[in-house]
Write a protein that holds these residues in place. Structure first.
Motif, PDB file in Angstrom:
ATOM      1  N   PRO A 180     -10.705   2.267   2.396  1.00  0.00           N
ATOM      2  CA  PRO A 180     -11.273   2.822   3.628  1.00  0.00           C
ATOM      3  C   PRO A 180     -10.313   3.809   4.273  1.00  0.00           C
ATOM      4  O   PRO A 180      -9.091   3.643   4.163  1.00  0.00           O
ATOM      5  CB  PRO A 180     -11.444   1.588   4.524  1.00  0.00           C
ATOM      6  CG  PRO A 180     -11.440   0.420   3.607  1.00  0.00           C
ATOM      7  CD  PRO A 180     -10.618   0.805   2.426  1.00  0.00           C
ATOM      8  N   PRO A 181     -10.848   4.835   4.966  1.00  0.00           N
ATOM      9  CA  PRO A 181      -9.991   5.858   5.580  1.00  0.00           C
ATOM     10  C   PRO A 181      -8.989   5.245   6.559  1.00  0.00           C
ATOM     11  O   PRO A 181      -7.805   5.529   6.499  1.00  0.00           O
ATOM     12  CB  PRO A 181     -10.983   6.754   6.314  1.00  0.00           C
ATOM     13  CG  PRO A 181     -12.313   6.480   5.728  1.00  0.00           C
ATOM     14  CD  PRO A 181     -12.282   5.112   5.136  1.00  0.00           C
ATOM     15  N   GLY A 182      -9.463   4.394   7.481  1.00  0.00           N
ATOM     16  CA  GLY A 182      -8.543   3.766   8.441  1.00  0.00           C
ATOM     17  C   GLY A 182      -8.231   2.370   7.965  1.00  0.00           C
ATOM     18  O   GLY A 182      -9.119   1.542   7.888  1.00  0.00           O
ATOM     19  N   MET A 183      -6.986   2.126   7.621  1.00  0.00           N
ATOM     20  CA  MET A 183      -6.683   0.805   7.062  1.00  0.00           C
ATOM     21  C   MET A 183      -5.794  -0.017   7.982  1.00  0.00           C
ATOM     22  O   MET A 183      -5.031  -0.863   7.531  1.00  0.00           O
ATOM     23  CB  MET A 183      -6.033   0.967   5.700  1.00  0.00           C
ATOM     24  CG  MET A 183      -7.019   1.468   4.679  1.00  0.00           C
ATOM     25  SD  MET A 183      -6.347   1.434   3.041  1.00  0.00           S
ATOM     26  CE  MET A 183      -5.982  -0.289   2.820  1.00  0.00           C
ATOM     27  N   THR A 184      -5.882   0.246   9.297  1.00  0.00           N
ATOM     28  CA  THR A 184      -5.012  -0.505  10.201  1.00  0.00           C
ATOM     29  C   THR A 184      -5.444  -1.962  10.275  1.00  0.00           C
ATOM     30  O   THR A 184      -4.627  -2.867  10.249  1.00  0.00           O
ATOM     31  CB  THR A 184      -5.039   0.119  11.603  1.00  0.00           C
ATOM     32  OG1 THR A 184      -6.390   0.435  11.915  1.00  0.00           O
ATOM     33  CG2 THR A 184      -4.191   1.375  11.659  1.00  0.00           C
ATOM     34  N   LYS A 185      -6.791  -2.188  10.341  1.00  0.00           N
ATOM     35  CA  LYS A 185      -7.298  -3.559  10.381  1.00  0.00           C
ATOM     36  C   LYS A 185      -7.490  -4.040   8.947  1.00  0.00           C
ATOM     37  O   LYS A 185      -7.706  -3.244   8.043  1.00  0.00           O
ATOM     38  CB  LYS A 185      -8.672  -3.562  11.069  1.00  0.00           C
ATOM     39  CG  LYS A 185      -8.629  -4.151  12.483  1.00  0.00           C
ATOM     40  CD  LYS A 185      -9.987  -4.035  13.115  1.00  0.00           C
ATOM     41  CE  LYS A 185     -10.668  -5.389  13.230  1.00  0.00           C
ATOM     42  NZ  LYS A 185     -12.057  -5.245  13.667  1.00  0.00           N
ATOM     43  N   GLU A 214     -16.245   1.295   3.282  1.00  0.00           N
ATOM     44  CA  GLU A 214     -16.205  -0.080   3.792  1.00  0.00           C
ATOM     45  C   GLU A 214     -17.376  -0.803   3.122  1.00  0.00           C
ATOM     46  O   GLU A 214     -18.535  -0.419   3.320  1.00  0.00           O
ATOM     47  CB  GLU A 214     -16.406  -0.132   5.314  1.00  0.00           C
ATOM     48  CG  GLU A 214     -15.364   0.612   6.105  1.00  0.00           C
ATOM     49  CD  GLU A 214     -14.226  -0.294   6.577  1.00  0.00           C
ATOM     50  OE1 GLU A 214     -14.073  -1.413   6.035  1.00  0.00           O
ATOM     51  OE2 GLU A 214     -13.497   0.133   7.483  1.00  0.00           O
ATOM     52  N   ARG A 249     -19.772   4.309   7.790  1.00  0.00           N
ATOM     53  CA  ARG A 249     -18.561   3.574   7.406  1.00  0.00           C
ATOM     54  C   ARG A 249     -18.210   3.810   5.944  1.00  0.00           C
ATOM     55  O   ARG A 249     -18.323   2.887   5.122  1.00  0.00           O
ATOM     56  CB  ARG A 249     -18.788   2.069   7.640  1.00  0.00           C
ATOM     57  CG  ARG A 249     -18.686   1.685   9.101  1.00  0.00           C
ATOM     58  CD  ARG A 249     -17.246   1.760   9.535  1.00  0.00           C
ATOM     59  NE  ARG A 249     -17.082   1.517  10.964  1.00  0.00           N
ATOM     60  CZ  ARG A 249     -15.889   1.523  11.563  1.00  0.00           C
ATOM     61  NH1 ARG A 249     -14.801   1.761  10.864  1.00  0.00           N
ATOM     62  NH2 ARG A 249     -15.792   1.304  12.834  1.00  0.00           N
ATOM     63  N   ARG A 271      -5.692  -4.920   6.614  1.00  0.00           N
ATOM     64  CA  ARG A 271      -4.887  -4.271   5.598  1.00  0.00           C
ATOM     65  C   ARG A 271      -4.581  -5.213   4.436  1.00  0.00           C
ATOM     66  O   ARG A 271      -4.380  -4.801   3.316  1.00  0.00           O
ATOM     67  CB  ARG A 271      -3.589  -3.785   6.243  1.00  0.00           C
ATOM     68  CG  ARG A 271      -2.919  -2.684   5.502  1.00  0.00           C
ATOM     69  CD  ARG A 271      -1.661  -2.259   6.210  1.00  0.00           C
ATOM     70  NE  ARG A 271      -1.875  -1.130   7.088  1.00  0.00           N
ATOM     71  CZ  ARG A 271      -1.269  -0.995   8.258  1.00  0.00           C
ATOM     72  NH1 ARG A 271      -0.450  -1.909   8.690  1.00  0.00           N
ATOM     73  NH2 ARG A 271      -1.487   0.069   8.999  1.00  0.00           N
ATOM     74  N   TYR A 301       0.821  -1.212   0.000  1.00  0.00           N
ATOM     75  CA  TYR A 301       0.000   0.000   0.000  1.00  0.00           C
ATOM     76  C   TYR A 301       0.859   1.267   0.000  1.00  0.00           C
ATOM     77  O   TYR A 301       0.496   2.259  -0.634  1.00  0.00           O
ATOM     78  CB  TYR A 301      -0.971   0.001   1.181  1.00  0.00           C
ATOM     79  CG  TYR A 301      -2.166  -0.886   0.918  1.00  0.00           C
ATOM     80  CD1 TYR A 301      -3.045  -0.599  -0.121  1.00  0.00           C
ATOM     81  CD2 TYR A 301      -2.406  -2.020   1.673  1.00  0.00           C
ATOM     82  CE1 TYR A 301      -4.138  -1.411  -0.395  1.00  0.00           C
ATOM     83  CE2 TYR A 301      -3.497  -2.845   1.413  1.00  0.00           C
ATOM     84  CZ  TYR A 301      -4.356  -2.529   0.377  1.00  0.00           C
ATOM     85  OH  TYR A 301      -5.427  -3.335   0.108  1.00  0.00           O
ATOM     86  N   ARG A 336      -5.695   6.237  -3.528  1.00  0.00           N
ATOM     87  CA  ARG A 336      -5.911   6.213  -2.067  1.00  0.00           C
ATOM     88  C   ARG A 336      -7.378   6.323  -1.679  1.00  0.00           C
ATOM     89  O   ARG A 336      -7.843   5.656  -0.758  1.00  0.00           O
ATOM     90  CB  ARG A 336      -5.098   7.350  -1.386  1.00  0.00           C
ATOM     91  CG  ARG A 336      -5.293   7.438   0.116  1.00  0.00           C
ATOM     92  CD  ARG A 336      -4.818   6.151   0.806  1.00  0.00           C
ATOM     93  NE  ARG A 336      -5.108   6.069   2.233  1.00  0.00           N
ATOM     94  CZ  ARG A 336      -6.152   5.440   2.756  1.00  0.00           C
ATOM     95  NH1 ARG A 336      -7.068   4.883   1.974  1.00  0.00           N
ATOM     96  NH2 ARG A 336      -6.313   5.357   4.054  1.00  0.00           N
ATOM     97  N   PRO A 369     -17.026  -3.758  11.546  1.00  0.00           N
ATOM     98  CA  PRO A 369     -17.491  -2.380  11.317  1.00  0.00           C
ATOM     99  C   PRO A 369     -18.808  -2.274  10.551  1.00  0.00           C
ATOM    100  O   PRO A 369     -19.687  -1.498  10.945  1.00  0.00           O
ATOM    101  CB  PRO A 369     -16.344  -1.745  10.513  1.00  0.00           C
ATOM    102  CG  PRO A 369     -15.516  -2.871   9.993  1.00  0.00           C
ATOM    103  CD  PRO A 369     -15.718  -4.024  10.951  1.00  0.00           C
TER     104      PRO A 369
END
Ligand SMILES: Cc1cc2nc3c(=O)[nH]c(=O)nc-3n(C[C@H](O)[C@H](O)[C@H](O)COP(=O)(O)OP(=O)(O)OC[C@H]3O[C@@H](n4cnc5c(N)ncnc54)[C@H](O)[C@@H]3O)c2cc1C
Ligand code: HEM
Length: 372
Positions: free
Chosen positions: A44-49, A189, A186, A51, A29, A40, A215
């Motif tokens: 999804p905005p938060g891609m910590t989970k 997502e 969300r 990934r 990424y 980009r 989510p």
């Protein structure tokens, strides 16, 4: 295609994946977003989970390229479905480049020109099938449908039945699923949900079960309200009625795996009726969330019989046990067309038992409500 050494590709990826954690996905990424920042916003905005959602799937599919013949219908669905992210044909080379750069980086001395050429060739075949199918429908079909939530019926704390309305009908077949994005709660997502009513109209009934920590299911069951907006992706999936077959039907559903069965029953009621046995399973009486509607269908249609079984709740007076076992114990289904839908564990156990009882593989269609 025959000179692509897919065994070597799989072996190469196994070595790369041994780097562990989500280091590989992070590299992929970072490469993609730095070189191609225009991609980009699709993610999804938060891609910590999660990934590695795309990277893992990408590699599994690309290394299966020697099955491309069988995979084509799936790749075409996947390509059409990618339009909802905003993916265009021009984006495919960027993802291919990021994939190759990632593999090369983590392969170290194990990287060869032949590996590079084979990854590129395999990726081109898969990307071609996906982007070709997407282009074919681009002029005639929107990338997604905007929908408004008309009602959220909370049947239990973790299951809700939502009624949503689109401006034009979504052209799904009974049994197919649609990716859903809760646009406000969300954004970006997307998860699949399955209409529980027959196609043709602008109102769609969705059955959502909350997966703890998930989510999108949490948004649909706990957060979304009447008036909120959703986006719906194009129809996806092959668990549909075969109009040419006149065999009787066996439907085995676990929890919200009931949704596609209800859509197919509604379709059967409007077109050719076929003797149909529906077995619905839940863990507890509480989770038998659609009992009234099932009783009404059972009463209304002479060609339909409904059995509800509960696996972990002794308060239930009816059949007890896992739904696949209960269904298999109650009949000889070897001359039936069979549909199975629910959690991956429920589907696996039910299909295994039916195959052991002599139902042929080609008579069984199933959908697992895990990850796509
Ligand atoms: C074709 C298709 C159709 C689907 N239709 C429906 C539907 O009509 N109704 C419905 O409620 N769900 C349906 N699902 C499941 C749904 O798409 C999501 O996977 C689910 O709601 C979880 O999403 P999430 O964002 O809340 O959690 P995620 O972040 O996606 O998942 C959280 C974790 O839970 C696991 N998980 C996901 N689903 C399940 C499950 N069913 N059982 C056990 N573990 C699970 C995931 O592997 C992950 O580890 C369908 C899935 C597919 C592939
Ligand atoms: C051969 C090429 C590709 C394959 C096989 C592939 C496959 C997949 C699969 C299987 C998923 C998971 C299914 C899902 O969540 O809906 C996915 C998700 C996704 N793909 Fe692709 N894809 C490819 C190319 C691309 C390209 C070119 C883009 C755009 C730059 C893209 C953007 C996305 C996005 C945004 C997601 C959702 C990711 C998330 O939710 O975290 N894909 N892809």
């Amino acid at each position: 295609m025959t000179d692509i050494d897919t065994a070597a590709l799989k072996e190469n990826f196994a070595a790369v994946a041994a780097h562990g954690g989500d280091e590989v996905a992070l590299y992929f990424y970072s490469y993609l977003f730095l070189r191609y920042p225009e991609t980009r916003d699709m993610f999804p905005p938060g891609m910590t989970k999660q990934r590695d959602r795309l990277v893992g799937a990408l590699v599994r599919i690309v290394t299966d390229v020697d099955n491309a013949g069988q995979l084509v219908p799936y790749l075409e669905d996947l390509g059409r479905d990618h339009r909802k992210f905003g993916t265009l044909t021009a984006h495919y080379p960027a993802v291919g480049e990021a994939l190759l750069a990632t593999l090369r980086h983590f392969s170290g001395a194990g990287w060869t020109d032949k590996l590079g050429a084979d990854w590129a060739a395999a990726y081109r075949i898969v990307a071609g099938a996906m982007s070709g199918a997407a282009e074919k429908v681009a002029a005639s079909e929107p990338a997604f449908w905007d929908a408004e939530i008309l009602d959220v019926d909370h049947r239990t704390f973790d299951i809700a039945v939502l009624t949503v309305r689109t401006q034009t009908p979504v052209p799904y077949l009974a049994g197919q699923s649609l990716a859903v994005e809760p646009s406000l709660a969300r954004p970006r997502e997307w998860r699949f949900f399955t209409p529980a009513n027959a196609p043709g109209g602008v109102d769609i009934e969705l059955h959502a079960r909350l997966i703890p920590g998930g989510p999108v299911s949490t948004a649909l069951v706990r957060v979304c309200q009447r008036g909120d907006r959703l986006r719906l992706g194009p129809p996806f999936g092959r668990m549909t009625l075969q109009p040419a077959s006149d065999r009787p039907l066996l439907m085995v559903a676990g929890s919200t795996g009931l949704a596609p069965m209800k859509a197919m029953i509604a379709e059967l009621a409007g077109t050719g009726r076929r003797r149909t046995h529906l077995f619905f399973g839940a863990r507890s009486v509480r989770e038998a969330y659609d009992r009234d509607a099932l009783a009404a269908l059972d009463n209304r249609y002479g060609w339909l019989s409904v059995v509800t079984a509960i696996s972990d709740d002794t308060r239930w007076n009816g059949p007890q046990g896992l739904i696949g076992e209960v269904a298999a114990d109650q009949g000889d289904w070897s001359d039936h067309d069979v549909f199975v839908c629910g959690s991956p564990a429920m589907v696996e156990a039910s299909v295994k038992r039916l195959l052991a009882d002599g139902v042929l593989e080609e008579q069984i269609k199933f959908e697992e409500f895990g990850e796509a």
